[in-house]
Scaffold this motif. Structure first.
Motif, PDB file in Angstrom:
ATOM      1  N   UNK A 101       0.853  -1.193   0.000  1.00 48.01           N
ATOM      2  CA  UNK A 101       0.000   0.000   0.000  1.00 48.01           C
ATOM      3  C   UNK A 101       0.885   1.239   0.000  1.00 48.01           C
ATOM      4  N   UNK A 102       0.300   2.373  -0.365  1.00 45.97           N
ATOM      5  CA  UNK A 102       1.036   3.636  -0.275  1.00 45.97           C
ATOM      6  C   UNK A 102       0.797   4.324   1.065  1.00 45.97           C
ATOM      7  N   UNK A 103      -0.333   4.024   1.695  1.00 46.40           N
ATOM      8  CA  UNK A 103      -0.677   4.639   2.981  1.00 46.40           C
ATOM      9  C   UNK A 103      -0.842   3.580   4.051  1.00 46.40           C
ATOM     10  N   UNK A 104      -0.212   3.802   5.206  1.00 49.01           N
ATOM     11  CA  UNK A 104      -0.337   2.876   6.328  1.00 49.01           C
ATOM     12  C   UNK A 104      -1.750   2.861   6.892  1.00 49.01           C
ATOM     13  N   UNK A 105      -2.564   3.858   6.539  1.00 53.31           N
ATOM     14  CA  UNK A 105      -3.918   3.958   7.087  1.00 53.31           C
ATOM     15  C   UNK A 105      -5.004   3.636   6.055  1.00 53.31           C
ATOM     16  N   UNK A 106      -4.606   3.021   4.959  1.00 57.73           N
ATOM     17  CA  UNK A 106      -5.569   2.668   3.919  1.00 57.73           C
ATOM     18  C   UNK A 106      -6.581   1.645   4.444  1.00 57.73           C
ATOM     19  N   UNK A 107      -7.803   1.663   3.936  1.00 65.01           N
ATOM     20  CA  UNK A 107      -8.799   0.680   4.372  1.00 65.01           C
ATOM     21  C   UNK A 107      -8.334  -0.764   4.194  1.00 65.01           C
ATOM     22  N   UNK A 108      -7.525  -1.006   3.153  1.00 64.34           N
ATOM     23  CA  UNK A 108      -7.023  -2.363   2.933  1.00 64.34           C
ATOM     24  C   UNK A 108      -6.150  -2.837   4.083  1.00 64.34           C
ATOM     25  N   UNK A 109      -5.445  -1.901   4.751  1.00 65.14           N
ATOM     26  CA  UNK A 109      -4.586  -2.273   5.875  1.00 65.14           C
ATOM     27  C   UNK A 109      -5.439  -2.790   7.030  1.00 65.14           C
ATOM     28  N   UNK A 110      -6.510  -2.086   7.330  1.00 67.89           N
ATOM     29  CA  UNK A 110      -7.393  -2.517   8.409  1.00 67.89           C
ATOM     30  C   UNK A 110      -7.968  -3.896   8.116  1.00 67.89           C
ATOM     31  N   UNK A 127       5.180   6.944   8.541  1.00 72.31           N
ATOM     32  CA  UNK A 127       3.825   7.473   8.571  1.00 72.31           C
ATOM     33  C   UNK A 127       3.176   7.229   9.932  1.00 72.31           C
ATOM     34  N   UNK A 128       2.477   8.220  10.418  1.00 69.21           N
ATOM     35  CA  UNK A 128       1.754   8.070  11.679  1.00 69.21           C
ATOM     36  C   UNK A 128       0.518   7.207  11.466  1.00 69.21           C
ATOM     37  N   UNK A 129       0.261   6.316  12.400  1.00 71.11           N
ATOM     38  CA  UNK A 129      -0.878   5.420  12.284  1.00 71.11           C
ATOM     39  C   UNK A 129      -2.132   6.019  12.914  1.00 71.11           C
ATOM     40  N   UNK A 130      -3.263   5.792  12.265  1.00 69.53           N
ATOM     41  CA  UNK A 130      -4.548   6.217  12.796  1.00 69.53           C
ATOM     42  C   UNK A 130      -5.018   5.217  13.847  1.00 69.53           C
ATOM     43  N   UNK A 131      -5.886   5.698  14.712  1.00 65.35           N
ATOM     44  CA  UNK A 131      -6.415   4.852  15.780  1.00 65.35           C
ATOM     45  C   UNK A 131      -7.057   3.583  15.228  1.00 65.35           C
ATOM     46  N   UNK A 132      -7.748   3.714  14.096  1.00 62.61           N
ATOM     47  CA  UNK A 132      -8.439   2.568  13.517  1.00 62.61           C
ATOM     48  C   UNK A 132      -7.469   1.457  13.114  1.00 62.61           C
ATOM     49  N   UNK A 133      -6.180   1.799  12.963  1.00 59.70           N
ATOM     50  CA  UNK A 133      -5.164   0.806  12.604  1.00 59.70           C
ATOM     51  C   UNK A 133      -4.464   0.286  13.849  1.00 59.70           C
ATOM     52  N   UNK A 134      -3.967   1.196  14.696  1.00 55.18           N
ATOM     53  CA  UNK A 134      -3.134   0.717  15.800  1.00 55.18           C
ATOM     54  C   UNK A 134      -3.934   0.021  16.902  1.00 55.18           C
ATOM     55  N   UNK A 135      -5.250   0.141  16.863  1.00 53.55           N
ATOM     56  CA  UNK A 135      -6.056  -0.540  17.874  1.00 53.55           C
ATOM     57  C   UNK A 135      -6.447  -1.971  17.469  1.00 53.55           C
ATOM     58  N   UNK A 136      -6.157  -2.368  16.250  1.00 51.78           N
ATOM     59  CA  UNK A 136      -6.580  -3.701  15.793  1.00 51.78           C
ATOM     60  C   UNK A 136      -5.793  -4.830  16.469  1.00 51.78           C
ATOM     61  N   UNK A 137      -4.439  -4.808  16.488  1.00 48.75           N
ATOM     62  CA  UNK A 137      -3.730  -5.892  17.175  1.00 48.75           C
ATOM     63  C   UNK A 137      -4.138  -5.985  18.649  1.00 48.75           C
ATOM     64  N   UNK A 138      -4.252  -7.190  19.148  1.00 51.38           N
ATOM     65  CA  UNK A 138      -4.793  -7.416  20.493  1.00 51.38           C
ATOM     66  C   UNK A 138      -4.022  -6.646  21.559  1.00 51.38           C
ATOM     67  N   UNK A 139      -2.682  -6.614  21.461  1.00 54.51           N
ATOM     68  CA  UNK A 139      -1.860  -5.894  22.431  1.00 54.51           C
ATOM     69  C   UNK A 139      -1.237  -4.635  21.827  1.00 54.51           C
TER      70      UNK A 139
END
Length: 267
Positions: A101-110, A127-139
């Protein structure tokens, strides 16, 4: 423990070496490979220009040219040798699902992360990660930040600590991503006996990871298991740094060659 590595596609040290390292002590469930566009890179340049102003930006550009023509070849040779060592120790990674991907916050990443269902993601991205991305992994998502936080947040913390002669704070911080810039919970500091007179700031930054692979692996296992506790950084000064300046690089190297004493960074 299931893990995902997010890194830039053109960084072989991360994409090959660190991926194999992760696979050696965890179930590496996926790789998110970032291929930035020219516009994204130009936007980062504009942000730095706005942050430091036109005259200091010339200092930044001068450092870029100096590094490219005086230091990059030696660092590239060192990186290739280090990567060969990582391959010899951990082998090659194959068959791991990849997302480019070109963006770490793309919908495909989630969507990809939800499919991988990682306990932990290691983010090696500019690239800074959005909350919707960094909250996915359990820890959560972890960063191996090249600098001691909170004093040396944002970019090139090792460079600025050496340039400031703050040698007790030349190191790496393992932290969990939150909404700020390197402001999340800190789970450990790591360092090595760096040679500031003869190593470039880029090599020091990579060696902070390379020389601490075993303790980093153990701390990541502890975080995934929920047994690690963040360190108390309350009351410490917080600093946000940017790209290296040639003027500060030359001043730092003069001080290093004058054999300023090196002391161990925080442990």
């Amino acid at each position: 423990m299931r893990t995902v590595l997010m890194c830039h596609a053109d960084d072989a040290f991360d994409r090959q070496g660190l991926a194999a390292w992760l696979a050696s002590f965890s179930d590496l469930a996926g790789l998110v490979l970032i291929e930035e566009t020219g516009e994204q890179k130009r936007a980062r340049i504009r942000r730095e220009f706005q942050r430091v102003g036109p005259w200091r930006f010339l200092d930044v550009l001068a450092m870029r040219f100096y590094y490219r023509f005086r230091l990059a070849a030696a660092d590239q040779a060192w990186t290739e040798a280090s990567l060969a060592g990582l391959r010899a120790r951990f082998g090659d990674v194959s068959g791991v699902p990849e997302l480019r991907v070109s963006s770490a916050n793309a919908p495909e990443v989630a969507a990809f992360l939800k499919t991988c269902a990682p306990d932990v993601m290691i983010a090696r991205s500019k690239q800074l990660l959005a909350r919707k991305i960094y909250r996915i992994p359990r820890q959560g998502c972890l960063v191996m930040h090249p600098g001691i936080c909170p004093e040396y947040r944002n970019a090139h913390g090792c460079f600025w600590a050496m340039a400031e002669r703050d040698l007790d704070r030349v190191g790496l911080t393992l932290l969990r991503i939150d909404a700020g810039v390197d402001t999340g919970p800190v789970y450990g500091y790591f360092t090595y006996a760096f040679d500031e007179a003869n190593e470039s700031h880029v090599r020091v930054q990579y060696r902070m990871v390379l020389e601490n692979l075993d303790p980093l692996a153990q701390r990541i296992r502890d975080i995934a298991a929920g047994t690690a506790r963040p360190l108390d950084v309350e009351g410490r000064e917080s600093g946000v740094w940017g790209q290296p300046w040639l003027s500060r690089y030359l001043r730092w190297k003069r001080a290093a060659l004058a054999k300023q004493p090196i002391t161990a960074a925080a442990e």
